[in-house]
Design an enzyme around this catalytic site. Structure first.
Site, PDB file in Angstrom:
ATOM      1  N   ILE A  27     -12.017   3.440  42.305  1.00 26.96           N
ATOM      2  CA  ILE A  27     -10.614   3.706  42.002  1.00 26.96           C
ATOM      3  C   ILE A  27     -10.188   2.567  41.077  1.00 26.96           C
ATOM      4  CG2 ILE A  27      -9.924   2.608  44.202  1.00 26.96           C
ATOM      5  CD1 ILE A  27      -7.345   4.242  44.126  1.00 26.96           C
ATOM      6  N   SER A  28      -9.556   2.906  39.969  1.00 33.02           N
ATOM      7  CA  SER A  28      -9.155   1.878  39.007  1.00 33.02           C
ATOM      8  C   SER A  28      -8.115   0.954  39.628  1.00 33.02           C
ATOM      9  CB  SER A  28      -8.551   2.522  37.754  1.00 33.02           C
ATOM     10  OG  SER A  28      -9.472   3.407  37.167  1.00 33.02           O
ATOM     11  N   SER A  61     -10.746   9.210  43.164  1.00 33.20           N
ATOM     12  CA  SER A  61     -10.045   9.153  44.461  1.00 33.20           C
ATOM     13  C   SER A  61      -8.888  10.142  44.547  1.00 33.20           C
ATOM     14  CB  SER A  61      -9.484   7.745  44.667  1.00 33.20           C
ATOM     15  OG  SER A  61      -8.449   7.508  43.714  1.00 33.20           O
ATOM     16  N   ASP A  76     -13.367  16.299  38.234  1.00 35.60           N
ATOM     17  CA  ASP A  76     -14.443  15.316  38.412  1.00 35.60           C
ATOM     18  C   ASP A  76     -15.757  16.089  38.478  1.00 35.60           C
ATOM     19  OD1 ASP A  76     -14.182  12.114  39.395  1.00 35.60           O
ATOM     20  OD2 ASP A  76     -16.162  13.068  39.621  1.00 35.60           O
ATOM     21  N   HIS A  77     -16.844  15.454  38.022  1.00 37.45           N
ATOM     22  CA  HIS A  77     -18.104  16.207  38.019  1.00 37.45           C
ATOM     23  C   HIS A  77     -18.904  15.993  39.311  1.00 37.45           C
ATOM     24  CE1 HIS A  77     -20.606  12.772  35.965  1.00 37.45           C
ATOM     25  NE2 HIS A  77     -19.799  12.328  36.897  1.00 37.45           N
ATOM     26  N   ASP A 135     -17.432  19.313  34.045  1.00 39.50           N
ATOM     27  CA  ASP A 135     -17.730  18.219  33.114  1.00 39.50           C
ATOM     28  C   ASP A 135     -16.464  17.956  32.290  1.00 39.50           C
ATOM     29  OD1 ASP A 135     -18.525  16.491  31.159  1.00 39.50           O
ATOM     30  OD2 ASP A 135     -20.393  17.539  30.692  1.00 39.50           O
TER      31      ASP A 135
HETATM   32  N1  SAH Z   1      -8.937   7.782  38.036  1.00 38.84           N
HETATM   33  C1  SAH Z   1      -9.965   7.577  39.024  1.00 38.84           C
HETATM   34  C2  SAH Z   1     -11.131   6.878  38.349  1.00 38.84           C
HETATM   35  C3  SAH Z   1     -12.423   7.108  39.062  1.00 38.84           C
HETATM   36  S1  SAH Z   1     -13.816   6.310  38.276  1.00 38.84           S
HETATM   37  C4  SAH Z   1      -9.405   6.720  40.144  1.00 38.84           C
HETATM   38  O1  SAH Z   1      -8.696   5.770  39.840  1.00 38.84           O
HETATM   39  O2  SAH Z   1      -9.723   6.971  41.315  1.00 38.84           O
HETATM   40  C5  SAH Z   1     -14.270   7.494  37.065  1.00 38.84           C
HETATM   41  C6  SAH Z   1     -14.550   8.879  37.559  1.00 38.84           C
HETATM   42  O3  SAH Z   1     -15.040   9.646  36.462  1.00 38.84           O
HETATM   43  C7  SAH Z   1     -15.605   8.989  38.659  1.00 38.84           C
HETATM   44  O4  SAH Z   1     -15.029   9.621  39.754  1.00 38.84           O
HETATM   45  C8  SAH Z   1     -16.719   9.830  38.025  1.00 38.84           C
HETATM   46  O5  SAH Z   1     -17.347  10.718  38.947  1.00 38.84           O
HETATM   47  C9  SAH Z   1     -15.953  10.595  36.959  1.00 38.84           C
HETATM   48  N2  SAH Z   1     -16.769  11.085  35.849  1.00 38.84           N
HETATM   49  C10 SAH Z   1     -17.728  10.443  35.149  1.00 38.84           C
HETATM   50  N3  SAH Z   1     -18.252  11.256  34.206  1.00 38.84           N
HETATM   51  C11 SAH Z   1     -17.598  12.451  34.313  1.00 38.84           C
HETATM   52  C12 SAH Z   1     -17.692  13.694  33.617  1.00 38.84           C
HETATM   53  N4  SAH Z   1     -18.562  13.888  32.612  1.00 38.84           N
HETATM   54  N5  SAH Z   1     -16.867  14.683  33.986  1.00 38.84           N
HETATM   55  C13 SAH Z   1     -15.978  14.519  34.996  1.00 38.84           C
HETATM   56  N6  SAH Z   1     -15.851  13.384  35.701  1.00 38.84           N
HETATM   57  C14 SAH Z   1     -16.644  12.354  35.360  1.00 38.84           C
END
Ligand code: SAH
Length: 262
Positions: free
Chosen positions: A80-81, A110, A138-139, A172
């Site tokens: 989580i950022s 998250s 999310d993927h 994706d």
């Molecule tokens: N905004 C979220 C950031 C999570 S970290 C937060 O603050 O909780 C980045 C996220 O990007 C991860 O959950 C990872 O699974 C997702 N991610 C990475 N590559 C991806 C893709 N190609 N498509 C969708 N989600 C992706």
């Protein structure tokens, strides 16, 4: 006071160290203390953003150290950022986050930011179909389930899910989610290799995207010892369809990738 040894990057509007130096310094012992500290430090300035962040308890999304201004692991290699980055993202997008707006949150992880974005674009008392919509993508299916469960920890979050004003989708994110387009705002929570044109196509005119993008050839970042550059780009699609792109500050995000092999 914590002082950061890095100097501002000369070509950036906002100093490169800003996000780093404020980490931990703004932490709080409660959700409201954390948000108030971000506000006092000028990292969150907008009242609507402040209210939207106050309306989401980070303990539901980052259980280990919820009120620390730093990224936290959430499993599956994701984090989580940090709260100040969520604040920055909302600040840059807020003019496009109005009641009734449609928003795409790519890399929703998250689900925390998805919930904050929903607070900005929906009216909790409205059942109107014209009310705002936020789609988290999310993927990793387990993270989509996690985001869903996290939101259901609060009555407000559960109502957003039950009313269909927030949806989480496994896909994706590099392809966006064209079924929900056009979007007034697109947030990307992981670093893209490039400014994917398909995402720009899915923006409404006017609309805005906040996206971290790798910039491996950025020699000035390398010479400052900051590693290959990764920068937030703010991409505006104007009312006439023209595109304006601006590189705003340096960041460090996990990459947008292929899903992990099973
Ligand atoms: N905004 C979220 C950031 C999570 S970290 C937060 O603050 O909780 C980045 C996220 O990007 C991860 O959950 C990872 O699974 C997702 N991610 C990475 N590559 C991806 C893709 N190609 N498509 C969708 N989600 C992706």
């Amino acid at each position: 006071m914590f002082r950061c040894p890095l100097r501002p990057h000369p070509r950036l509007k906002q100093p490169a160290f800003r996000c780093i130096s404020m980490a931990w310094y703004c932490s709080g012992s409660t959700n409201s203390e954390l948000i108030q500290n971000l506000f006092r430090a000028d990292l969150v300035k907008n009242e609507r953003v402040t209210k939207a962040m106050l309306g989401v308890d980070r303990a539901h999304y980052a259980p280990s150290r919820p009120y620390s201004d730093s990224p936290q692991p959430i499993g599956h290699g994701a984090t989580i950022s940090a709260p100040h980055m969520h604040g920055h993202a909302c600040e840059y997008l807020v003019d496009f986050l109005n009641p009734g707006s449609r928003v795409l949150d790519i890399g929703s992880g998250s689900g925390y930011l998805t919930h904050v974005l929903a607070n900005l674009v929906t009216n909790p008392l409205s059942n109107e179909a014209s009310d705002g919509l936020v789609i988290g993508v999310d993927h990793i299916p387990e993270l989509v389930d996690l985001a869903h469960r996290n939101m259901c920890k609060s009555n407000e979050g559960r109502r957003l899910i039950d009313s269909g004003k927030v949806k989480f989708i496994v896909a994706d994110g590099r392809l966006g989610w064209k079924e929900g387009a056009p979007y007034d705002a697109i947030h990307v929570g992981a670093a893209a290799e490039k400014l994917h044109s398909v995402l720009v196509e899915q923006l409404r005119a006017p609309g805005r995207m906040f996206i971290p993008v790798d910039d491996e050839f950025d020699q000035s970042a390398l010479s400052l010892g900051l590693g290959a550059g990764q920068y937030i780009w703010v991409v505006d699609k104007k009312e006439d369809g023209s595109i304006h792109k601006e590189k705003v500050f340096q960041v460090s995000y996990v990459p947008l990738t292929d899903p992990p092999a099973k």
